[in-house]
Motif scaffolding. Structure first.
Motif, PDB file in Angstrom:
ATOM      1  N   LEU A  57     -22.292  21.857   2.881  1.00  0.00           N
ATOM      2  CA  LEU A  57     -22.661  20.532   2.378  1.00  0.00           C
ATOM      3  C   LEU A  57     -22.435  20.424   0.870  1.00  0.00           C
ATOM      4  CD1 LEU A  57     -25.960  19.831   4.381  1.00  0.00           C
ATOM      5  CD2 LEU A  57     -23.771  18.665   4.638  1.00  0.00           C
ATOM      6  N   TYR A  58     -22.654  21.514   0.168  1.00  0.00           N
ATOM      7  CA  TYR A  58     -22.459  21.514  -1.284  1.00  0.00           C
ATOM      8  C   TYR A  58     -21.002  21.277  -1.643  1.00  0.00           C
ATOM      9  CZ  TYR A  58     -23.010  22.958  -6.153  1.00  0.00           C
ATOM     10  OH  TYR A  58     -23.024  23.002  -7.533  1.00  0.00           O
ATOM     11  N   GLU A  59     -20.096  21.670  -0.761  1.00  0.00           N
ATOM     12  CA  GLU A  59     -18.672  21.511  -1.025  1.00  0.00           C
ATOM     13  C   GLU A  59     -18.140  20.144  -0.608  1.00  0.00           C
ATOM     14  OE1 GLU A  59     -16.736  23.576  -2.638  1.00  0.00           O
ATOM     15  OE2 GLU A  59     -18.355  25.027  -2.930  1.00  0.00           O
ATOM     16  N   VAL A  60     -18.932  19.382   0.145  1.00  0.00           N
ATOM     17  CA  VAL A  60     -18.476  18.068   0.607  1.00  0.00           C
ATOM     18  C   VAL A  60     -18.484  17.081  -0.553  1.00  0.00           C
ATOM     19  CG1 VAL A  60     -19.009  16.122   2.126  1.00  0.00           C
ATOM     20  CG2 VAL A  60     -19.250  18.455   2.964  1.00  0.00           C
ATOM     21  N   ARG A  61     -17.399  16.378  -0.727  1.00  0.00           N
ATOM     22  CA  ARG A  61     -17.284  15.425  -1.838  1.00  0.00           C
ATOM     23  C   ARG A  61     -17.494  13.976  -1.389  1.00  0.00           C
ATOM     24  NH1 ARG A  61     -18.448  19.209  -3.856  1.00  0.00           N
ATOM     25  NH2 ARG A  61     -17.289  20.583  -5.266  1.00  0.00           N
ATOM     26  N   ASN A  62     -17.341  13.707  -0.103  1.00  0.00           N
ATOM     27  CA  ASN A  62     -17.563  12.361   0.427  1.00  0.00           C
ATOM     28  C   ASN A  62     -19.066  12.148   0.588  1.00  0.00           C
ATOM     29  OD1 ASN A  62     -17.909  10.091   2.217  1.00  0.00           O
ATOM     30  ND2 ASN A  62     -15.730  10.274   2.744  1.00  0.00           N
ATOM     31  N   ALA A  63     -19.663  11.342  -0.278  1.00  0.00           N
ATOM     32  CA  ALA A  63     -21.121  11.185  -0.304  1.00  0.00           C
ATOM     33  C   ALA A  63     -21.655  10.592   0.999  1.00  0.00           C
ATOM     34  CB  ALA A  63     -21.521  10.306  -1.481  1.00  0.00           C
ATOM     35  N   ARG A  64     -20.954   9.601   1.554  1.00  0.00           N
ATOM     36  CA  ARG A  64     -21.446   8.970   2.782  1.00  0.00           C
ATOM     37  C   ARG A  64     -21.441   9.957   3.946  1.00  0.00           C
ATOM     38  NH1 ARG A  64     -19.065   3.199   4.402  1.00  0.00           N
ATOM     39  NH2 ARG A  64     -20.221   2.750   2.470  1.00  0.00           N
ATOM     40  N   PHE A  65     -20.353  10.684   4.092  1.00  0.00           N
ATOM     41  CA  PHE A  65     -20.257  11.675   5.162  1.00  0.00           C
ATOM     42  C   PHE A  65     -21.319  12.760   4.974  1.00  0.00           C
ATOM     43  CE2 PHE A  65     -18.468  15.729   6.737  1.00  0.00           C
ATOM     44  CZ  PHE A  65     -18.349  15.406   8.080  1.00  0.00           C
ATOM     45  N   LYS A  66     -21.556  13.158   3.735  1.00  0.00           N
ATOM     46  CA  LYS A  66     -22.551  14.186   3.439  1.00  0.00           C
ATOM     47  C   LYS A  66     -23.946  13.724   3.846  1.00  0.00           C
ATOM     48  CE  LYS A  66     -24.119  17.101  -0.400  1.00  0.00           C
ATOM     49  NZ  LYS A  66     -23.891  17.438  -1.834  1.00  0.00           N
ATOM     50  N   LYS A  67     -24.276  12.458   3.562  1.00  0.00           N
ATOM     51  CA  LYS A  67     -25.594  11.933   3.919  1.00  0.00           C
ATOM     52  C   LYS A  67     -25.773  11.874   5.434  1.00  0.00           C
ATOM     53  CE  LYS A  67     -26.346   9.210  -0.270  1.00  0.00           C
ATOM     54  NZ  LYS A  67     -26.509   7.846  -0.837  1.00  0.00           N
ATOM     55  N   TRP A  68     -24.708  11.502   6.149  1.00  0.00           N
ATOM     56  CA  TRP A  68     -24.784  11.449   7.601  1.00  0.00           C
ATOM     57  C   TRP A  68     -25.055  12.840   8.177  1.00  0.00           C
ATOM     58  CZ3 TRP A  68     -25.418   7.887  11.195  1.00  0.00           C
ATOM     59  CH2 TRP A  68     -25.147   6.561  10.892  1.00  0.00           C
ATOM     60  N   ILE A  69     -24.325  13.828   7.700  1.00  0.00           N
ATOM     61  CA  ILE A  69     -24.501  15.190   8.190  1.00  0.00           C
ATOM     62  C   ILE A  69     -25.906  15.696   7.863  1.00  0.00           C
ATOM     63  CG2 ILE A  69     -23.713  17.574   8.010  1.00  0.00           C
ATOM     64  CD1 ILE A  69     -21.839  15.763   9.539  1.00  0.00           C
ATOM     65  N   GLN A  70     -26.374  15.411   6.661  1.00  0.00           N
ATOM     66  CA  GLN A  70     -27.722  15.846   6.275  1.00  0.00           C
ATOM     67  C   GLN A  70     -28.777  15.214   7.168  1.00  0.00           C
ATOM     68  OE1 GLN A  70     -27.396  14.779   2.024  1.00  0.00           O
ATOM     69  NE2 GLN A  70     -27.973  16.886   1.575  1.00  0.00           N
ATOM     70  N   THR A  71     -28.644  13.912   7.418  1.00  0.00           N
ATOM     71  CA  THR A  71     -29.626  13.218   8.248  1.00  0.00           C
ATOM     72  C   THR A  71     -29.642  13.772   9.668  1.00  0.00           C
ATOM     73  OG1 THR A  71     -29.308  11.182   6.964  1.00  0.00           O
ATOM     74  CG2 THR A  71     -30.343  10.971   9.120  1.00  0.00           C
ATOM     75  N   ILE A  72     -28.466  13.981  10.236  1.00  0.00           N
ATOM     76  CA  ILE A  72     -28.379  14.500  11.606  1.00  0.00           C
ATOM     77  C   ILE A  72     -28.948  15.911  11.694  1.00  0.00           C
ATOM     78  CG2 ILE A  72     -26.763  15.208  13.425  1.00  0.00           C
ATOM     79  CD1 ILE A  72     -24.951  12.900  12.500  1.00  0.00           C
ATOM     80  N   SER A  73     -28.668  16.733  10.702  1.00  0.00           N
ATOM     81  CA  SER A  73     -29.148  18.119  10.746  1.00  0.00           C
ATOM     82  C   SER A  73     -30.646  18.218  10.455  1.00  0.00           C
ATOM     83  CB  SER A  73     -28.365  18.975   9.738  1.00  0.00           C
ATOM     84  OG  SER A  73     -28.571  18.526   8.405  1.00  0.00           O
TER      85      SER A  73
ATOM     86  N   LEU B 172     -32.958  15.894  11.376  1.00  0.00           N
ATOM     87  CA  LEU B 172     -33.765  15.219  12.394  1.00  0.00           C
ATOM     88  C   LEU B 172     -34.505  16.156  13.343  1.00  0.00           C
ATOM     89  CD1 LEU B 172     -31.679  12.065  13.421  1.00  0.00           C
ATOM     90  CD2 LEU B 172     -33.898  12.134  12.269  1.00  0.00           C
ATOM     91  N   PRO B 173     -33.887  17.220  13.863  1.00  0.00           N
ATOM     92  CA  PRO B 173     -34.616  18.086  14.803  1.00  0.00           C
ATOM     93  C   PRO B 173     -35.910  18.660  14.249  1.00  0.00           C
ATOM     94  CG  PRO B 173     -32.272  18.569  14.876  1.00  0.00           C
ATOM     95  CD  PRO B 173     -32.481  17.640  13.720  1.00  0.00           C
ATOM     96  N   HIS B 174     -36.000  18.804  12.937  1.00  0.00           N
ATOM     97  CA  HIS B 174     -37.212  19.365  12.342  1.00  0.00           C
ATOM     98  C   HIS B 174     -38.434  18.499  12.632  1.00  0.00           C
ATOM     99  CE1 HIS B 174     -39.828  21.316   9.384  1.00  0.00           C
ATOM    100  NE2 HIS B 174     -40.138  20.114   8.949  1.00  0.00           N
ATOM    101  N   PHE B 175     -38.226  17.204  12.799  1.00  0.00           N
ATOM    102  CA  PHE B 175     -39.334  16.275  12.997  1.00  0.00           C
ATOM    103  C   PHE B 175     -39.677  16.072  14.475  1.00  0.00           C
ATOM    104  CE2 PHE B 175     -37.231  15.182   9.007  1.00  0.00           C
ATOM    105  CZ  PHE B 175     -38.301  15.261   8.135  1.00  0.00           C
ATOM    106  N   LEU B 176     -38.992  16.788  15.357  1.00  0.00           N
ATOM    107  CA  LEU B 176     -39.288  16.710  16.782  1.00  0.00           C
ATOM    108  C   LEU B 176     -40.295  17.796  17.155  1.00  0.00           C
ATOM    109  CD1 LEU B 176     -35.693  16.224  18.262  1.00  0.00           C
ATOM    110  CD2 LEU B 176     -37.364  14.463  17.675  1.00  0.00           C
ATOM    111  N   SER B 177     -41.265  17.442  17.978  1.00  0.00           N
ATOM    112  CA  SER B 177     -42.228  18.443  18.439  1.00  0.00           C
ATOM    113  C   SER B 177     -41.562  19.342  19.469  1.00  0.00           C
ATOM    114  CB  SER B 177     -43.450  17.756  19.064  1.00  0.00           C
ATOM    115  OG  SER B 177     -43.096  17.157  20.295  1.00  0.00           O
ATOM    116  N   TRP B 178     -42.180  20.502  19.696  1.00  0.00           N
ATOM    117  CA  TRP B 178     -41.623  21.429  20.671  1.00  0.00           C
ATOM    118  C   TRP B 178     -41.695  20.872  22.082  1.00  0.00           C
ATOM    119  CZ3 TRP B 178     -38.218  24.712  19.554  1.00  0.00           C
ATOM    120  CH2 TRP B 178     -38.234  25.405  18.337  1.00  0.00           C
ATOM    121  N   VAL B 179     -42.597  19.946  22.322  1.00  0.00           N
ATOM    122  CA  VAL B 179     -42.661  19.303  23.639  1.00  0.00           C
ATOM    123  C   VAL B 179     -41.382  18.505  23.887  1.00  0.00           C
ATOM    124  CG1 VAL B 179     -43.910  17.646  25.066  1.00  0.00           C
ATOM    125  CG2 VAL B 179     -45.182  19.196  23.566  1.00  0.00           C
ATOM    126  N   ILE B 180     -40.961  17.759  22.880  1.00  0.00           N
ATOM    127  CA  ILE B 180     -39.733  16.965  23.008  1.00  0.00           C
ATOM    128  C   ILE B 180     -38.520  17.882  23.114  1.00  0.00           C
ATOM    129  CG2 ILE B 180     -38.252  15.285  21.854  1.00  0.00           C
ATOM    130  CD1 ILE B 180     -40.774  14.097  20.597  1.00  0.00           C
TER     131      ILE B 180
END
Length: 302
Positions: free
Chosen positions: A100-116, A118-126
Motif C-alpha cells: 500500500l505504501y508503494e501505491v501512488r493512485n490515491a483512490r485505488f489505495k483508499k479502496w484497498i485499505q477500506t476492503i482490507s 472491514l473484516p476487523h469490524f466483523l464479529s466471529w459469529v459473522i
C-alpha cells in the motif's frame, strides 16, 4: 517548587489528558488483580473472597489443572495455534503495508485499505457464518465444487486435519488489514531523503524495500512481536469457542475453552483464577525473555 513539580505544572494539560487512561487502567486492569487470591482458596460465591477458606494445600487448583488428563494436549494445542497465528499472521500485515505504501493512485489505495480493514469490524459469529457458507460439508459452496470434481465432499469443519488451517486462515483474513495500519504509520516516519539517495545510487523498488522500508519499521515489528508473545497462551477463545465442535477437540481445545467448560460452567472460579494466573506468569516470562533477546539487537522495548 522543585524542578520536577515545575515540569508537571508546565505540562499540566497533557497530564490532565492522560488522567482518564490512568484511571481506566487502575480500576479495570490493576484493581481486579487482588481477586487473583481466589486461586489459592476454595472460593464460595456466598462467602465472598475473604471469607472463603484457603485451599489445602495452597496449590490445590494448580495441581488439579496440571494433573488433568487433558493438560498436555490442551497446552500443546494452545501453543501450536498461537505460534501458527504469529508465523502466518504477522507477515501479511507487513506485506500489505509495504504494498500500500508503494501505491501512488490515491483512490485505488483508499479502496484497498477500506476492503482490507472491514473484516476487523466483523464479529466471529459473522465470520463463522461466512466460513460455514463456504466450507459446510452439506451446503458449502467449496464443498459442492469439490464433490462435483472428486465425487465426495470434505468435512472441513469436523476434520482434525483442516481445522487449525481454517482457524489461522480466518484470523489472517480478519486482522491483516487492521495490523497494516500500524506498519503504514511507521513507514510514514521513514526519512524520504533515504529513498532519494537510494534512487540516485540506482537502487530499485525491491532494494529500497529491503534496505530502507523494512529496517525503518523493524522496531515496530519487534514491539508487536513481543506483545504477541506475551499473549501466546491466549489462542483466541472467542474464535475457537464459536467454531469448534466435539469432533475437533483433539486439535482445537485450548486452555481457555477447557477452563470455560470444566471450571466456569461448574462454578469452579478458583480453578479459573489459578489457570489465569498461570497464563499470566508464563506470558510475563516470555515478554521479559523476548525483550532481552531484542535488546541484543538494539530493539528492546525497555
Amino acid at each position: 517548587m522543585t524542578k520536577e513539580l515545575r515540569g508537571v505544572w508546565r505540562y499540566r494539560t497533557l497530564y490532565l489528558m492522560l488522567l482518564p487512561g490512568l484511571v481506566y487502567y487502575a480500576i479495570y486492569r490493576y484493581g481486579p488483580m487482588w481477586g487473583s487470591v481466589i486461586a489459592f482458596k476454595d472460593f464460595n460465591i456466598m462467602d465472598g473472597i475473604w471469607e472463603s477458606p484457603w485451599a489445602d494445600p495452597w496449590y490445590k487448583h494448580f495441581a488439579y489443572f496440571y494433573n488433568s488428563p487433558y493438560f498436555e494436549q490442551i497446552l500443546i494445542n494452545t501453543f501450536l495455534i498461537s505460534v501458527y497465528k504469529i508465523i502466518w499472521g504477522v507477515p501479511p500485515g507487513i506485506i500489505l503495508a509495504l504494498l500500500l505504501y508503494e501505491v501512488r493512485n490515491a483512490r485505488f489505495k483508499k479502496w484497498i485499505q477500506t476492503i482490507s480493514y472491514l473484516p476487523h469490524f466483523l464479529s466471529w459469529v459473522i465470520i463463522y457464518g461466512i466460513v460455514f457458507a463456504f466450507l459446510s460439508e452439506t451446503s458449502g459452496i467449496v464443498s459442492r465444487w469439490i464433490k462435483e470434481y472428486i465425487g465426495h465432499s470434505i468435512p472441513f469443519l469436523q476434520s482434525t486435519d483442516w481445522f487449525r488451517t481454517i482457524l489461522v486462515s480466518s484470523e489472517v483474513w480478519q486482522t491483516a488489514g487492521w495490523s497494516a495500519i500500524i506498519y503504514l504509520a511507521a513507514l510514514t516516519g521513514v526519512d524520504p531523503t533515504l529513498y532519494e539517495a537510494a534512487r540516485c545510487d540506482g537502487a530499485g523498488r525491491l532494494r529500497m524495500l529491503w534496505h530502507i522500508s523494512l529496517p525503518g519499521i523493524r522496531n515496530v515489528i519487534v514491539l508487536l512481536l513481543i506483545l504477541k508473545l506475551g499473549h501466546i497462551l491466549d489462542a483466541g477463545f472467542d474464535q475457537i469457542y464459536i467454531m469448534y465442535n466435539v469432533h475437533v477437540y483433539a486439535v482445537a481445545d485450548i486452555i481457555d475453552t477447557w477452563v470455560f467448560r470444566v471450571g466456569l460452567e461448574q462454578l469452579n472460579f478458583s480453578l479459573g483464577a489459578a489457570v489465569g494466573l498461570f497464563k499470566s506468569l508464563i506470558g510475563l516470562a516470555l515478554v521479559i525473555s523476548a525483550n532481552r533477546i531484542a535488546r541484543k539487537w538494539g530493539e528492546g522495548v525497555w
